[in-house]
Design an enzyme around this catalytic site. Structure first.
Site, PDB file in Angstrom:
ATOM      1  N   GLY A 155       0.847  -1.216   0.017  1.00  0.00           N
ATOM      2  CA  GLY A 155      -0.135   0.132  -0.086  1.00  0.00           C
ATOM      3  C   GLY A 155       0.811   1.089   0.063  1.00  0.00           C
ATOM      4  O   GLY A 155       0.834   2.407   0.591  1.00  0.00           O
TER       5      GLY A 155
ATOM      6  N   GLY B 148      -0.325   4.766  -0.802  1.00  0.00           N
ATOM      7  CA  GLY B 148      -1.513   5.223   0.122  1.00  0.00           C
ATOM      8  C   GLY B 148      -1.037   6.261   0.692  1.00  0.00           C
ATOM      9  O   GLY B 148       0.168   6.766   0.937  1.00  0.00           O
TER      10      GLY B 148
ATOM     11  N   GLY C 163       1.441   5.005   3.537  1.00  0.00           N
ATOM     12  CA  GLY C 163       2.503   4.892   2.907  1.00  0.00           C
ATOM     13  C   GLY C 163       3.471   6.256   2.950  1.00  0.00           C
ATOM     14  O   GLY C 163       4.672   6.282   2.987  1.00  0.00           O
TER      15      GLY C 163
ATOM     16  N   ASP D 217      -2.831   3.008  19.331  1.00  0.00           N
ATOM     17  CA  ASP D 217      -3.835   3.192  20.408  1.00  0.00           C
ATOM     18  C   ASP D 217      -3.128   3.239  21.781  1.00  0.00           C
ATOM     19  O   ASP D 217      -3.595   3.980  22.705  1.00  0.00           O
ATOM     20  CB  ASP D 217      -4.644   1.712  20.632  1.00  0.00           C
ATOM     21  CG  ASP D 217      -5.266   1.226  19.399  1.00  0.00           C
ATOM     22  OD1 ASP D 217      -6.024   2.195  18.630  1.00  0.00           O
ATOM     23  OD2 ASP D 217      -4.788   0.300  18.787  1.00  0.00           O
TER      24      ASP D 217
ATOM     25  N   HIS E  70      -7.512  -4.128  17.720  1.00  0.00           N
ATOM     26  CA  HIS E  70      -7.362  -2.580  17.308  1.00  0.00           C
ATOM     27  C   HIS E  70      -8.974  -2.280  16.705  1.00  0.00           C
ATOM     28  O   HIS E  70      -8.933  -2.512  15.509  1.00  0.00           O
ATOM     29  CB  HIS E  70      -6.432  -2.505  16.286  1.00  0.00           C
ATOM     30  CG  HIS E  70      -6.550  -1.183  15.508  1.00  0.00           C
ATOM     31  ND1 HIS E  70      -6.203   0.121  16.417  1.00  0.00           N
ATOM     32  CD2 HIS E  70      -6.935  -0.741  14.163  1.00  0.00           C
ATOM     33  CE1 HIS E  70      -6.596   1.054  15.534  1.00  0.00           C
ATOM     34  NE2 HIS E  70      -6.704   0.576  14.152  1.00  0.00           N
TER      35      HIS E  70
END
Ligand code: NAD
Ligand code: LMR
Length: 327
Positions: free
Chosen positions: A11, A14, A17, A161, A189
């Site tokens: 990816g 994206g 990325g 998180d 997650h």
């Protein structure tokens, strides 16, 4: 100078990325003395490949001294060839009218293919971080699709998180974020995750005693951290990218270079501790050293925590049974 290591990123064109590759190439993930070869995977679509080409041109234009080579490809077996590190970011996002189940199945296909490719061509010691959602279950699928690689080398990203929880706690307690130790985010997650500061300390003293607000914990802190991803999407119109890339860097850096005795949260295949069935990819506290993580064991689990940990486990088990027929 060390010999270069191979870092695969899927990816790559994206949002995440774009926030990730430049930091890896500048040495923020593996150290300022560690040359890297970036092996970038994108979909075999004209638009995705053109965007990847643009990213590679920009990487070139940075003249990073540590960037020892680049590969851009639409073939997972090329991207993962001899990879020492693999960051699996590319995944199908949820579209209009799509149920979580549809997303699970669509991504199950992607992570089956990528797990098999890792199994076939990656370094036998490859360290895998799955970022693409649903991250824990995608990591589970990739791990199950790569039986010749050590299961412990497949991890999912809970670090965003963890970092989100750190900042919420620092704000509430009025302490610097860097002073908080021994935090953990248990489980999936997803909004069912359980951020837990019962063991956390500031300058050696209990953070829980300092905050001393059970209502804030149950009704503000836990839901704020759990729903932070959705809140970012609402605010930005896009899901978190820079903070997600930052968490991926933190996760891999600590795994590779060590956490100096500090706890960090990683989604790892369970060894059966804390009542989590073996193999389920579950967020737990770990300490990392010498390229390995060790789960922090035997923490006391009270009734409130047990219920929260079981809830997020139930969701993971449901996701796992939803893809079982593909494995
Ligand atoms: P994006 O849509 O901007 O980029 C994803 C890229 O992956 C696209 O360029 C797409 O072409 C590519 N891609 C899709 N399928 C692929 C495949 N099979 N092989 C190679 N490339 C493929 O999305 P983004 O904002 O970068 O987010 C990526 C993923 O990370 C999403 O699943 C998102 O939900 C997830 N995410 C996870 C966390 C976390 O904490 N675990 C946080 C934020 C986002
Ligand atoms: C995040 O935590 O920011 C993302 O996982 C949000 C999402 O649902 O894509």
């Amino acid at each position: 100078m060390k010999a270069p290591v191979r870092v695969a990123v899927t990816g790559a064109a994206g949002q995440i990325g774009y926030a990730l590759l430049f930091r890896i190439a500048s040495g923020e993930m593996l150290g300022k003395d560690q040359p890297v070869i970036l092996q970038m995977l994108e979909l075999p679509l004209e638009k995705a490949q053109a965007a990847l080409k643009g990213v590679m041109m920009e990487l070139e234009d940075c003249a990073f001294p540590l960037l020892a080579g680049m590969v851009g490809t639409d073939d997972p077996e090329v991207a993962f060839k001899d990879a020492d590190y693999a960051l699996l970011v590319g995944a199908m996002p949820r579209g209009p009218g799509m149920e979580r189940k549809d997303l699970l199945l669509k991504n199950a296909e992607i992570f089956t293919v990528q797990g098999k490719a890792l199994d076939k061509v990656a370094s036998r010691n490859v360290k895998v971080l799955v970022v693409g959602n649903p991250a824990n279950t995608n990591a589970y699928i990739a791990m199950k699709s790569a039986p010749s690689l050590p299961a412990k080398n497949f991890t999912a990203m809970l670090r965003l998180d963890h970092n989100r929880a750190l900042s919420q706690l620092a704000n509430k307690a009025g302490v610097p974020v860097a002073d908080i130790r021994k935090l953990v985010v248990w489980g999936n997650h997803s909004p069912t995750m359980y951020p837990d500061y019962r063991f956390a300390t500031v300058d050696g003293a209990s953070l829980k005693d300092r905050i001393n607000d059970a209502d804030w914990n149950a009704n503000t802190f836990i839901p704020t951290v759990g729903k932070r991803g959705a809140a970012i999407i609402e605010a930005r119109g896009l899901s978190s990218a820079a903070s997600a890339a930052n968490a991926a860097i933190d996760h891999m850096r600590d795994w590779a270079l060590g956490s100096d005795g500090e706890w960090v949260t990683m989604g790892v295949p369970s060894d059966g501790s804390y009542g989590v069935p073996e193999g389920v990819i579950y967020g737990v506290p770990v300490i990392t050293a010498n390229g390995e993580y060790t789960v922090v064991k035997d923490l006391p689990i009270d009734d409130f925590s047990r219920a929260a940990m079981d809830k997020t486990l139930a969701e993971l088990e449901e996701e796992r049974s939803g893809v079982a027929h593909l494995l």
